[in-house]
Motif scaffolding. Structure first.
Motif, mmCIF file in Angstrom:
data_model
loop_
_atom_site.group_PDB
_atom_site.id
_atom_site.type_symbol
_atom_site.label_atom_id
_atom_site.label_comp_id
_atom_site.label_asym_id
_atom_site.label_seq_id
_atom_site.Cartn_x
_atom_site.Cartn_y
_atom_site.Cartn_z
ATOM 1 N N GLN A 18 0.812 -1.214 0.000
ATOM 2 C CA GLN A 18 0.000 0.000 0.000
ATOM 3 C C GLN A 18 0.845 1.264 0.000
ATOM 4 O OE1 GLN A 18 -2.399 -0.601 3.490
ATOM 5 N NE2 GLN A 18 -3.918 -1.796 2.382
ATOM 6 N N ALA A 19 2.083 1.177 0.484
ATOM 7 C CA ALA A 19 2.946 2.353 0.593
ATOM 8 C C ALA A 19 3.415 2.802 -0.791
ATOM 9 C CB ALA A 19 4.136 2.051 1.494
ATOM 10 N N THR A 20 3.145 4.048 -1.100
ATOM 11 C CA THR A 20 3.545 4.608 -2.386
ATOM 12 C C THR A 20 4.980 5.127 -2.309
ATOM 13 O OG1 THR A 20 2.635 6.763 -1.770
ATOM 14 C CG2 THR A 20 1.176 5.245 -2.965
ATOM 15 N N LEU A 21 5.503 5.468 -3.470
ATOM 16 C CA LEU A 21 6.848 6.017 -3.560
ATOM 17 C C LEU A 21 6.776 7.394 -4.189
ATOM 18 C CD1 LEU A 21 8.486 2.773 -4.927
ATOM 19 C CD2 LEU A 21 8.867 3.737 -2.654
ATOM 20 N N SER A 22 7.588 8.314 -3.676
ATOM 21 C CA SER A 22 7.663 9.652 -4.258
ATOM 22 C C SER A 22 9.104 9.935 -4.655
ATOM 23 C CB SER A 22 7.156 10.702 -3.273
ATOM 24 O OG SER A 22 7.943 10.706 -2.109
ATOM 25 N N ARG A 23 9.252 10.779 -5.637
ATOM 26 C CA ARG A 23 10.574 11.100 -6.155
ATOM 27 C C ARG A 23 11.182 12.249 -5.350
ATOM 28 N NH1 ARG A 23 10.018 10.997 -11.927
ATOM 29 N NH2 ARG A 23 8.335 12.374 -11.427
ATOM 30 N N ASP A 24 12.452 12.089 -4.993
ATOM 31 C CA ASP A 24 13.214 13.138 -4.315
ATOM 32 C C ASP A 24 14.612 13.123 -4.922
ATOM 33 O OD1 ASP A 24 14.265 15.040 -2.618
ATOM 34 O OD2 ASP A 24 14.419 13.697 -0.901
ATOM 35 N N GLN A 25 14.836 13.962 -5.913
ATOM 36 C CA GLN A 25 16.103 14.014 -6.641
ATOM 37 C C GLN A 25 16.361 12.669 -7.323
ATOM 38 O OE1 GLN A 25 18.710 16.735 -6.012
ATOM 39 N NE2 GLN A 25 17.256 17.998 -4.904
ATOM 40 N N VAL A 27 16.369 9.605 -5.894
ATOM 41 C CA VAL A 27 15.894 8.487 -5.070
ATOM 42 C C VAL A 27 14.373 8.478 -5.072
ATOM 43 C CG1 VAL A 27 17.907 8.461 -3.534
ATOM 44 C CG2 VAL A 27 15.914 9.800 -2.909
ATOM 45 N N LEU A 28 13.814 7.314 -4.726
ATOM 46 C CA LEU A 28 12.388 7.187 -4.468
ATOM 47 C C LEU A 28 12.250 6.938 -2.973
ATOM 48 C CD1 LEU A 28 11.165 4.942 -7.412
ATOM 49 C CD2 LEU A 28 11.046 7.425 -7.200
ATOM 50 N N VAL A 29 11.311 7.629 -2.340
ATOM 51 C CA VAL A 29 11.125 7.548 -0.902
ATOM 52 C C VAL A 29 9.770 6.917 -0.605
ATOM 53 C CG1 VAL A 29 11.059 8.849 1.256
ATOM 54 C CG2 VAL A 29 12.511 9.637 -0.619
ATOM 55 N N CYS A 30 9.778 5.900 0.260
ATOM 56 C CA CYS A 30 8.548 5.220 0.651
ATOM 57 C C CYS A 30 7.718 6.118 1.559
ATOM 58 C CB CYS A 30 8.897 3.917 1.366
ATOM 59 S SG CYS A 30 7.446 3.090 2.043
ATOM 60 N N SER A 31 6.419 6.169 1.311
ATOM 61 C CA SER A 31 5.508 6.981 2.125
ATOM 62 C C SER A 31 5.275 6.381 3.506
ATOM 63 C CB SER A 31 4.163 7.155 1.422
ATOM 64 O OG SER A 31 3.508 5.892 1.299
ATOM 65 N N GLY A 32 5.538 5.087 3.657
ATOM 66 C CA GLY A 32 5.296 4.430 4.934
ATOM 67 C C GLY A 32 6.517 4.324 5.820
ATOM 68 N N CYS A 33 7.569 3.710 5.300
ATOM 69 C CA CYS A 33 8.753 3.437 6.129
ATOM 70 C C CYS A 33 9.883 4.438 5.892
ATOM 71 C CB CYS A 33 9.247 2.013 5.906
ATOM 72 S SG CYS A 33 9.789 1.645 4.216
ATOM 73 N N HIS A 34 9.774 5.259 4.853
ATOM 74 C CA HIS A 34 10.743 6.305 4.520
ATOM 75 C C HIS A 34 12.104 5.777 4.068
ATOM 76 C CE1 HIS A 34 7.763 9.083 5.960
ATOM 77 N NE2 HIS A 34 7.705 8.380 7.085
ATOM 78 N N VAL A 35 12.154 4.511 3.667
ATOM 79 C CA VAL A 35 13.369 3.973 3.059
ATOM 80 C C VAL A 35 13.548 4.675 1.720
ATOM 81 C CG1 VAL A 35 14.418 1.914 2.024
ATOM 82 C CG2 VAL A 35 13.287 1.762 4.236
ATOM 83 N N ARG A 36 14.796 4.961 1.369
ATOM 84 C CA ARG A 36 15.131 5.659 0.133
ATOM 85 C C ARG A 36 15.775 4.667 -0.839
ATOM 86 N NH1 ARG A 36 15.594 11.242 0.842
ATOM 87 N NH2 ARG A 36 17.416 11.333 -0.521
ATOM 88 N N PHE A 37 15.168 4.531 -2.008
ATOM 89 C CA PHE A 37 15.660 3.625 -3.041
ATOM 90 C C PHE A 37 16.306 4.445 -4.161
ATOM 91 C CE2 PHE A 37 12.163 1.409 -0.996
ATOM 92 C CZ PHE A 37 12.743 0.181 -0.720
ATOM 93 N N PRO A 38 17.499 4.049 -4.603
ATOM 94 C CA PRO A 38 18.190 4.832 -5.634
ATOM 95 C C PRO A 38 17.533 4.699 -7.005
ATOM 96 C CG PRO A 38 19.403 2.825 -5.166
ATOM 97 C CD PRO A 38 18.259 2.873 -4.187
ATOM 98 N N ILE A 39 17.765 5.718 -7.815
ATOM 99 C CA ILE A 39 17.403 5.692 -9.233
ATOM 100 C C ILE A 39 18.728 5.744 -9.985
ATOM 101 C CG2 ILE A 39 16.259 6.879 -11.137
ATOM 102 C CD1 ILE A 39 14.372 8.118 -9.038
ATOM 103 N N ARG A 40 18.988 4.728 -10.801
ATOM 104 C CA ARG A 40 20.233 4.671 -11.572
ATOM 105 C C ARG A 40 19.908 4.554 -13.056
ATOM 106 N NH1 ARG A 40 22.268 0.293 -7.631
ATOM 107 N NH2 ARG A 40 22.866 1.559 -5.845
ATOM 108 N N ASN A 41 20.485 5.424 -13.825
ATOM 109 C CA ASN A 41 20.243 5.453 -15.276
ATOM 110 C C ASN A 41 18.756 5.532 -15.584
ATOM 111 O OD1 ASN A 41 23.022 5.228 -15.862
ATOM 112 N ND2 ASN A 41 22.910 3.019 -15.559
ATOM 113 N N GLY A 42 18.024 6.256 -14.750
ATOM 114 C CA GLY A 42 16.597 6.442 -14.976
ATOM 115 C C GLY A 42 15.719 5.310 -14.489
ATOM 116 N N LEU A 43 16.311 4.267 -13.903
ATOM 117 C CA LEU A 43 15.544 3.109 -13.440
ATOM 118 C C LEU A 43 15.566 3.026 -11.912
ATOM 119 C CD1 LEU A 43 16.869 0.458 -15.963
ATOM 120 C CD2 LEU A 43 14.677 1.647 -16.027
#
Length: 71
Positions: A18-25, A27-43
């Motif tokens: 259910q937790a969405t992701l938002s873009r921050d520069q 990285v993508l940031v989880c709306s629930g747990c706030h873990v930050r996932f990298p974006i590499r080469n646009g993916l």
């Protein structure tokens, strides 16, 4: 990354998906747990081990979404 694609993505750590992701520069940031996932080469790299834990959280099993579980 296209906003329509971003709207479909969910945090891989949330067992309820259910937790969405938002873009921050770059990285993508989880709306629930706030873990930050990298974006590499646009993916987005949505591999849990690639995620950066929020401040004060020492392990993935201490995240609120992981303690709550599915259901």
């Amino acid at each position: 990354m296209d906003d329509a694609v971003l709207a479909l993505l969910r945090c891989p750590l949330d067992p309820r998906r259910q937790a969405t992701l938002s873009r921050d520069q770059q990285v993508l940031v989880c709306s629930g747990c706030h873990v930050r996932f990298p974006i590499r080469n646009g993916l987005p790299i949505l591999v849990p081990d690639e995620g950066e834990l929020p401040a004060g959280v020492r392990s993935f099993d201490r995240l609120p979404c992981r303690r709550r579980g599915p259901g």
